[in-house]
Design a protein around this motif. Structure first.
Motif, PDB file in Angstrom:
ATOM      1  N   GLY A   1      -6.855  -9.046  -5.013  1.00 18.90           N
ATOM      2  CA  GLY A   1      -6.491  -9.096  -6.427  1.00 18.90           C
ATOM      3  C   GLY A   1      -7.261  -8.154  -7.323  1.00 18.90           C
TER       4      GLY A   1
ATOM      5  N   ASP B   1      11.647  -6.732 -13.091  1.00 14.47           N
ATOM      6  CA  ASP B   1      10.518  -5.999 -12.507  1.00 14.47           C
ATOM      7  C   ASP B   1       9.620  -5.441 -13.588  1.00 14.47           C
ATOM      8  OD1 ASP B   1      11.229  -6.509 -10.012  1.00 14.47           O
ATOM      9  OD2 ASP B   1      12.079  -4.542  -9.563  1.00 14.47           O
TER      10      ASP B   1
ATOM     11  N   ARG C   1      12.727 -11.338  -5.149  1.00 10.51           N
ATOM     12  CA  ARG C   1      12.419 -10.303  -6.124  1.00 10.51           C
ATOM     13  C   ARG C   1      12.115  -9.005  -5.382  1.00 10.51           C
ATOM     14  NH1 ARG C   1       7.982  -8.595  -9.467  1.00 10.51           N
ATOM     15  NH2 ARG C   1       6.452  -9.671  -8.213  1.00 10.51           N
ATOM     16  N   VAL C   2      12.676  -7.900  -5.886  1.00 11.79           N
ATOM     17  CA  VAL C   2      12.404  -6.624  -5.219  1.00 11.79           C
ATOM     18  C   VAL C   2      10.957  -6.214  -5.499  1.00 11.79           C
ATOM     19  CG1 VAL C   2      13.013  -4.191  -5.079  1.00 11.79           C
ATOM     20  CG2 VAL C   2      14.800  -5.903  -5.414  1.00 11.79           C
TER      21      VAL C   2
ATOM     22  N   PHE D   1       0.832  -1.203   0.000  1.00 13.26           N
ATOM     23  CA  PHE D   1       0.000   0.000   0.000  1.00 13.26           C
ATOM     24  C   PHE D   1       0.863   1.248   0.000  1.00 13.26           C
ATOM     25  CE2 PHE D   1      -3.045  -2.920   2.250  1.00 13.26           C
ATOM     26  CZ  PHE D   1      -3.854  -3.075   1.144  1.00 13.26           C
TER      27      PHE D   1
ATOM     28  N   GLN E   1       9.938   2.195  -7.214  1.00 14.77           N
ATOM     29  CA  GLN E   1       8.785   1.479  -7.757  1.00 14.77           C
ATOM     30  C   GLN E   1       8.304   0.430  -6.777  1.00 14.77           C
ATOM     31  OE1 GLN E   1      10.462   0.203 -11.347  1.00 14.77           O
ATOM     32  NE2 GLN E   1      12.028  -1.058 -10.404  1.00 14.77           N
ATOM     33  N   ILE E   2       6.987   0.218  -6.821  1.00 16.91           N
ATOM     34  CA  ILE E   2       6.463  -0.844  -5.971  1.00 16.91           C
ATOM     35  C   ILE E   2       5.569  -1.755  -6.802  1.00 16.91           C
ATOM     36  CG2 ILE E   2       6.535   0.491  -3.844  1.00 16.91           C
ATOM     37  CD1 ILE E   2       3.539   0.887  -4.080  1.00 16.91           C
ATOM     38  N   VAL E   3       5.548  -3.015  -6.400  1.00 17.50           N
ATOM     39  CA  VAL E   3       4.569  -3.947  -6.954  1.00 17.50           C
ATOM     40  C   VAL E   3       3.303  -3.729  -6.138  1.00 17.50           C
ATOM     41  CG1 VAL E   3       3.994  -6.361  -7.314  1.00 17.50           C
ATOM     42  CG2 VAL E   3       6.355  -5.587  -7.561  1.00 17.50           C
ATOM     43  N   PRO E   4       2.186  -3.354  -6.793  1.00 19.43           N
ATOM     44  CA  PRO E   4       0.978  -3.063  -6.017  1.00 19.43           C
ATOM     45  C   PRO E   4       0.427  -4.329  -5.348  1.00 19.43           C
ATOM     46  CG  PRO E   4       0.505  -3.031  -8.363  1.00 19.43           C
ATOM     47  CD  PRO E   4       1.984  -3.156  -8.231  1.00 19.43           C
ATOM     48  N   PRO E   5      -0.385  -4.158  -4.315  1.00 17.48           N
ATOM     49  CA  PRO E   5      -0.859  -5.293  -3.522  1.00 17.48           C
ATOM     50  C   PRO E   5      -1.493  -6.395  -4.367  1.00 17.48           C
ATOM     51  CG  PRO E   5      -1.796  -3.224  -2.707  1.00 17.48           C
ATOM     52  CD  PRO E   5      -0.879  -2.884  -3.808  1.00 17.48           C
ATOM     53  N   GLU E   6      -2.271  -5.993  -5.393  1.00 17.92           N
ATOM     54  CA  GLU E   6      -2.990  -7.020  -6.158  1.00 17.92           C
ATOM     55  C   GLU E   6      -2.055  -7.867  -7.004  1.00 17.92           C
ATOM     56  OE1 GLU E   6      -3.405  -3.811  -6.417  1.00 17.92           O
ATOM     57  OE2 GLU E   6      -3.333  -3.137  -8.501  1.00 17.92           O
ATOM     58  N   LYS E   7      -0.769  -7.443  -7.110  1.00 15.03           N
ATOM     59  CA  LYS E   7       0.178  -8.250  -7.876  1.00 15.03           C
ATOM     60  C   LYS E   7       1.158  -8.972  -6.964  1.00 15.03           C
ATOM     61  CE  LYS E   7      -0.195  -5.896 -12.229  1.00 15.03           C
ATOM     62  NZ  LYS E   7      -0.842  -4.588 -11.951  1.00 15.03           N
TER      63      LYS E   7
ATOM     64  N   THR F   1       5.602  -3.403 -12.816  1.00 16.03           N
ATOM     65  CA  THR F   1       5.563  -2.622 -11.583  1.00 16.03           C
ATOM     66  C   THR F   1       5.036  -1.239 -11.913  1.00 16.03           C
ATOM     67  OG1 THR F   1       7.843  -2.090 -12.005  1.00 16.03           O
ATOM     68  CG2 THR F   1       7.431  -3.760 -10.347  1.00 16.03           C
ATOM     69  N   VAL F   2       4.364  -0.668 -10.967  1.00 15.71           N
ATOM     70  CA  VAL F   2       3.751   0.626 -11.207  1.00 15.71           C
ATOM     71  C   VAL F   2       4.533   1.692 -10.477  1.00 15.71           C
ATOM     72  CG1 VAL F   2       1.667   1.984 -10.941  1.00 15.71           C
ATOM     73  CG2 VAL F   2       1.506  -0.454 -11.418  1.00 15.71           C
ATOM     74  N   PRO F   3       5.055   2.674 -11.216  1.00 20.35           N
ATOM     75  CA  PRO F   3       5.702   3.768 -10.500  1.00 20.35           C
ATOM     76  C   PRO F   3       4.672   4.516  -9.674  1.00 20.35           C
ATOM     77  CG  PRO F   3       5.549   4.263 -12.839  1.00 20.35           C
ATOM     78  CD  PRO F   3       5.034   2.877 -12.660  1.00 20.35           C
ATOM     79  N   ARG F   4       5.131   5.039  -8.559  1.00 19.40           N
ATOM     80  CA  ARG F   4       4.170   5.693  -7.676  1.00 19.40           C
ATOM     81  C   ARG F   4       3.591   6.945  -8.298  1.00 19.40           C
ATOM     82  NH1 ARG F   4       5.744   7.040  -2.075  1.00 19.40           N
ATOM     83  NH2 ARG F   4       7.855   7.268  -2.803  1.00 19.40           N
TER      84      ARG F   4
ATOM     85  N   ALA G   1       5.254   2.750  -0.260  1.00 19.03           N
ATOM     86  CA  ALA G   1       6.624   2.427  -0.672  1.00 19.03           C
ATOM     87  C   ALA G   1       7.604   2.978   0.358  1.00 19.03           C
ATOM     88  CB  ALA G   1       6.905   3.033  -2.033  1.00 19.03           C
TER      89      ALA G   1
ATOM     90  N   GLN H   1      -7.999  -4.832  -2.987  1.00 15.20           N
ATOM     91  CA  GLN H   1      -6.706  -4.882  -3.674  1.00 15.20           C
ATOM     92  C   GLN H   1      -5.935  -6.138  -3.298  1.00 15.20           C
ATOM     93  OE1 GLN H   1      -5.705  -0.618  -2.831  1.00 15.20           O
ATOM     94  NE2 GLN H   1      -4.166  -1.087  -4.367  1.00 15.20           N
TER      95      GLN H   1
END
Lengths: 346, 579
Positions: B480, B9, A64-65, A51, A71-77, B14-17, A53, B477
């Motif tokens: 999923g 990644d 895996r980072v 939620f 950058q963050i991997v969002p929760p749903e991923k 990955t989604v940048p903020r 970073a 979220q």
């Protein structure tokens, strides 16, 4: 899932919520994050969920980072499930639909599970003992039942990591203890890694494989419940987890002389280097002997609390107030002069 | 090594903020907002300093040295202040009764209290004028008594003040009732236990805690009176009593050589008054927030004896019957007469006016079509954009969004005449020498409605978003679902009752709008409000009352349907008792 948190910091404006946090969680481990409110434990959990970073440092999951300042991997991923403090049940969905929702949408659900969604939902409902209430709406459930729905929703897609944010804190005392057993059973049945945030040390001690004690955004100590309880590394851990008295005095080799009784020698029972450097000896209430003899530190009973299975005395000595627990055979009254010493069979 | 990790990644998307608010999107949105919401006001102010010889203070000098202009300003202040007093007394009394006292039927009473919100003020005015007209039943009733009693002449200062007061008391009520409910019962009990009497408790605890709420409600009533066009237009113009809103209107309609410049100066005067009142209201609201608790208590605190309760209930119902029913009955009676001034008897009654309004007059049919079009389009677009904005504002609050919100609320905060005038100046020639034909078409009405009323939807939706805990979304979220799935399955079902109530307020306000339309309409873009106003100004009272009665009926039916839908939805989704 194995997790590695490396040098993570999180700042909000000028406030630093997390400072240099380092920790690893092994696959299948039940890890409790313990600390008072405001210590940063929930912030850390939100970083793990994705939620938020980190301001610096990295979070790795299975090598895996997944979280870094850029950058963050969002929760749903992320392959996770989460139980919220407020349960966060959706008021417009019944119990079954809560369980089915992640089965439908979670990315990591295996094909077999997806195909037999109904069957898996039944299985989860049985696991959380709500198979008869599957059509109920959240408002028609009791606190404990809502708790179980939240748990069922989190475990349904078989995530590799389960995050729990004080999941028992909105239940009443009796139910809280009963739910501990159920959580442990779920952990055994599913074998997932669990990260469990709590401010209740007895919860953490009872369930976790390892405990991370946090204070003011820093990790104070990481270890097994026994290690944390018996051998606190810092004065904060000694006080927060063991409710210990921190006796001031002098360390000479492996012996300790309390300030108030310089001729007494206490043996080292595993006091940490940090505490030794602070010239203190941590002594939990049940490790202290209280009697009316003429050896030991002199004091006066300042308060008595009868607790059922034992009695908690507050004893006032020349420079400190001590908390002492005794069994019910010892009876002292308010104002009585007593002597304090260390129990011989530590 | 890091480079490789970055690649893997990337594959996992990955989604940048903060991708949702990247710089170009931010800039474009900002420019749009400034163009739509702020630029018109700027143009309006600028025009007041305009003359053939360039920038000048001439317009201000002439107007501010004209005693007649000061008369108008003074009238405005006098009428607004007095009506504010009436609104405050009524609003606070009702708020206290509804929040604290045991009376039955509070739900229905609440409906009657908010009725003036639902029925446009010009229709209410029309209804009252029919009640007090020379050949009304009331007049006949009074003539039975000795001593030449005549019904009260509403076309006067007192009449305007009275109607403005009873139209705006719900504003004070709504503000105060929430504040009163939020004062914890324990605060009062603590004072009683510490030895304070009932009276002392009220003076030293309840009143000081409620005062910011009461005063800011009063400020709102004052603002609403400044802004109101319908009431002074229906009552003041015939009696040659000018207030700023009607005076600006008459300047524009009069089309004098320096009409626009004069209107601009008066608009700035009115706008400054409104902004000052708003500043006061805002400052007061801030002081209250510090002490407020979040939970509100609905259980009554004053238990009345059976006898006094019945008397009190009777008084309240008499008030509702006198203010919310009899005038409308009088209006309906007029609408059933074939000609104005006839006696109301069974033989005289006819539906002729309704037939004219519904089937013969091309004006009314066009107006209904136009107003429905405008209201539907404004509501639909407003609901989408307003909810999206409200969501961002609540969830991703930032200084930038706060600035955007103040832009969006500007056109609603400013008096309608001022706002409409600024629309004319901007859209007549958006770029000097280029007239795209927006002014004089439906488009300008649409732009005006959208910019003016968007804030209603934003506020309604924001309340709804606030009630949905963030963890509800986070749970989705983690399960999923993000993006559209999250909205479709979780957010929209939870938000829809709140969105609907914001949207219905927007729809209704747009449907019966008069102030802005009166300045922006053309022959082809007449709206319901404009047509009723036109009939009344031309003396066709039977038509205006018939059309108004129809509109009131439509509104009531619409509301009945809406509340049915909402109850049904709540029952179906079981939302009623959660939170």
């Amino acid at each position: 899932m194995s997790i590695k948190v490396a040098e993570v910091e999180r700042t909000f404006g000028s406030f630093t919520a997390l400072k240099h946090v380092n920790l690893t969680v092994e696959d299948g481990e039940f890890m409790a994050i313990l600390g008072p409110s405001g210590c940063g434990k929930t912030t850390l959990l939100r970083l793990l969920a994705g939620f938020d970073a980190p301001s610096s440092g990295t979070i790795e999951m299975d090598g895996r980072v997944v979280g870094s300042p850029k950058q963050i991997v969002p929760p749903e991923k992320r392959n996770i499930g989460m139980v919220f403090q407020s349960f966060a049940l959706w008021p417009h969905m019944n119990v079954r639909r809560h369980i089915e929702f992640p089965l439908m949408h979670h990315q990591f659900v295996s094909k077999a599970l997806k195909k037999n969604m109904r069957q898996r939902a039944d299985e989860v409902l049985k696991m959380i003992k709500l198979q008869d209430l599957a059509e109920r709406m959240p408002e028609e459930l009791s606190g404990g039942q809502r708790q179980r729905v939240a748990l069922g929703r989190a475990i349904a897609p078989q995530p590799k990591l389960l995050l729990m944010d004080e999941p028992l804190s909105s239940l009443d005392a009796e139910l809280r203890v009963a739910m501990r057993g159920e959580l442990q059973e779920i952990h055994r049945l599913t074998g997932t890694s669990i990260i469990y945030v709590t401010h209740d040390q007895s919860e953490a001690l009872a369930m976790a494989d390892r405990i991370v004690v946090m204070n003011h955004g820093s990790v104070e100590q990481i270890g097994t419940p026994r290690a944390i309880y018996n051998h606190p590394q810092t004065s904060f851990v000694a006080r927060f987890v063991g409710k210990a008295n921190l006796v001031k005095g002098k360390w000479q080799g492996s012996f300790f002389s309390p300030q108030e009784a310089p001729d007494v020698h206490w043996e080292d029972h595993g006091v940490s280097e940090i505490l030794k450097q602070e010239s203190v000896y941590s002594l939990r209430p049940e490790q202290i002997e209280i009697n009316q003899g003429d050896s030991g530190i002199p004091g006066e009973v300042a308060n008595v609390q009868y607790q059922g299975k034992d009695i908690r005395y507050t004893v006032k000595t020349a420079t400190a107030r001590w908390q002492v627990d005794t069994d019910l055979t010892h009876n002292f009254h308010l104002g009585e002069s007593v002597r304090l010493s260390i129990k011989s069979n530590l | 090594m890091n480079f490789l990790k970055f690649l893997s990644d990337e594959k996992e998307r990955t989604v940048p903020r903060a991708a949702w608010l990247s710089f170009p999107i931010q800039t474009i949105t900002f420019l749009c907002l400034v163009l739509l919401f702020v630029w018109p006001i700027f143009r309006l102010v600028a025009l007041g300093f305009n003359s053939e010889h360039g920038v000048t203070f001439e317009n201000y000098q002439t107007i501010l040295s004209d005693p007649f202009a000061w008369r108008v300003v003074l009238n405005t202040l006098l009428i607004s202040t007095c009506s504010m007093v009436i609104a405050t007394v009524l609003g606070v009394s009702f708020a206290w009764l509804m929040a604290y006292v045991t009376i039955r039927g509070k739900k229905i009473m609440q409906l009657f209290i908010v009725l003036p919100f639902v029925i446009p003020s010009y229709i209410t005015t029309l209804a009252w004028t029919q009640l007090f007209s020379e050949n009304s039943l009331l007049a006949k009733l009074l003539s039975l008594f000795p001593g030449h009693l005549q019904p009260w002449n509403l076309y006067s200062y007192m009449g305007m003040i009275f109607i403005l007061g009873i139209t705006h008391y719900p504003l004070v009520y709504l503000f105060t009732v929430n504040v009163l409910r939020k004062i914890p019962r324990e605060m009062e009990q603590a004072c009683r236990v510490s030895g304070g009497s009932k009276a002392l408790t009220f003076c030293r605890v309840t009143l000081p805690m409620a005062l910011p709420g009461i005063v800011s409600g009063a400020f709102l009533a004052f603002l609403a009176s400044l802004d109101n066009f319908g009431i002074p237009a229906f009552l003041g113009i015939p009696a040659h009593i000018n207030v700023l809103s009607t005076y600006i209107y008459q300047q524009i309609i009069g089309f004098g050589p320096d009409a626009f410049a004069r209107a601009s100066v008066f608009s700035v005067l009115l706008g400054v008054l409104a902004l000052l009142a708003m500043l006061g209201q805002w400052l007061l609201q801030r002081t209250f927030k510090a002490g407020a608790t979040t939970s509100s208590e609905r259980k009554p605190r004053y238990i009345l004896s059976r006898h006094s309760r019945v008397v009190l209930e009777l008084v309240i119902w008499l008030f509702f019957i006198a203010t919310a029913m009899i005038p409308f009955v009088a209006m309906m009676m007029t609408s059933l007469l074939p000609a104005y001034g006839l006696d109301f008897t069974m033989q005289n009654m006819s539906l002729k006016n309704y037939a004219f309004v519904l089937f013969e007059s091309p004006d009314t049919q066009l107006a209904i079509r136009n107003s429905l079009n405008l209201a539907v389009i404004t509501t639909v677009i407003g609901a989408v954009i307003g909810t999206a904005f409200a969501y961002l504002q609540v969830r991703k609050s930032s200084r930038w969004l706060k600035l955007c919100e103040s832009f969006i609320s500007l056109p609603y905060a400013l008096p309608g005449t001022v706002m409409a005038l600024s629309m004319i100046f901007v859209w007549m020639e958006p770029i000097p020498g280029w007239n795209p034909g927006i002014y004089g078409s439906m488009t300008i009405l649409f732009i005006a409605y959208f910019t003016r009323f968007l804030i209603l939807q934003v506020r309604g939706s924001a309340t709804a978003v606030l009630q949905v805990d963030r963890s509800m979304e986070e749970a989705a979220q983690v399960s999923g679902a993000n993006g559209w799935t999250k909205w479709q399955k979780i957010l929209i079902p939870l938000l829809i009752p709140g969105i609907l109530s914001g949207a219905s307020l927007l729809f209704l306000t747009a449907l019966t709008e008069l102030t802005v339309s009166a300045l922006l309409y053309s022959a082809q873009s007449k709206t319901i409000g404009v047509v009723i106003f036109g009939y009344e100004q031309a003396g066709y009272t039977t038509f205006s009352t018939a059309f108004s009665s129809l509109i009131v009926l439509l509104i009531l039916i619409g509301f009945a349907i809406l509340s049915l839908v909402q109850t049904f939805w709540r029952r179906k989704e079981g939302i009623a008792n959660v939170h």
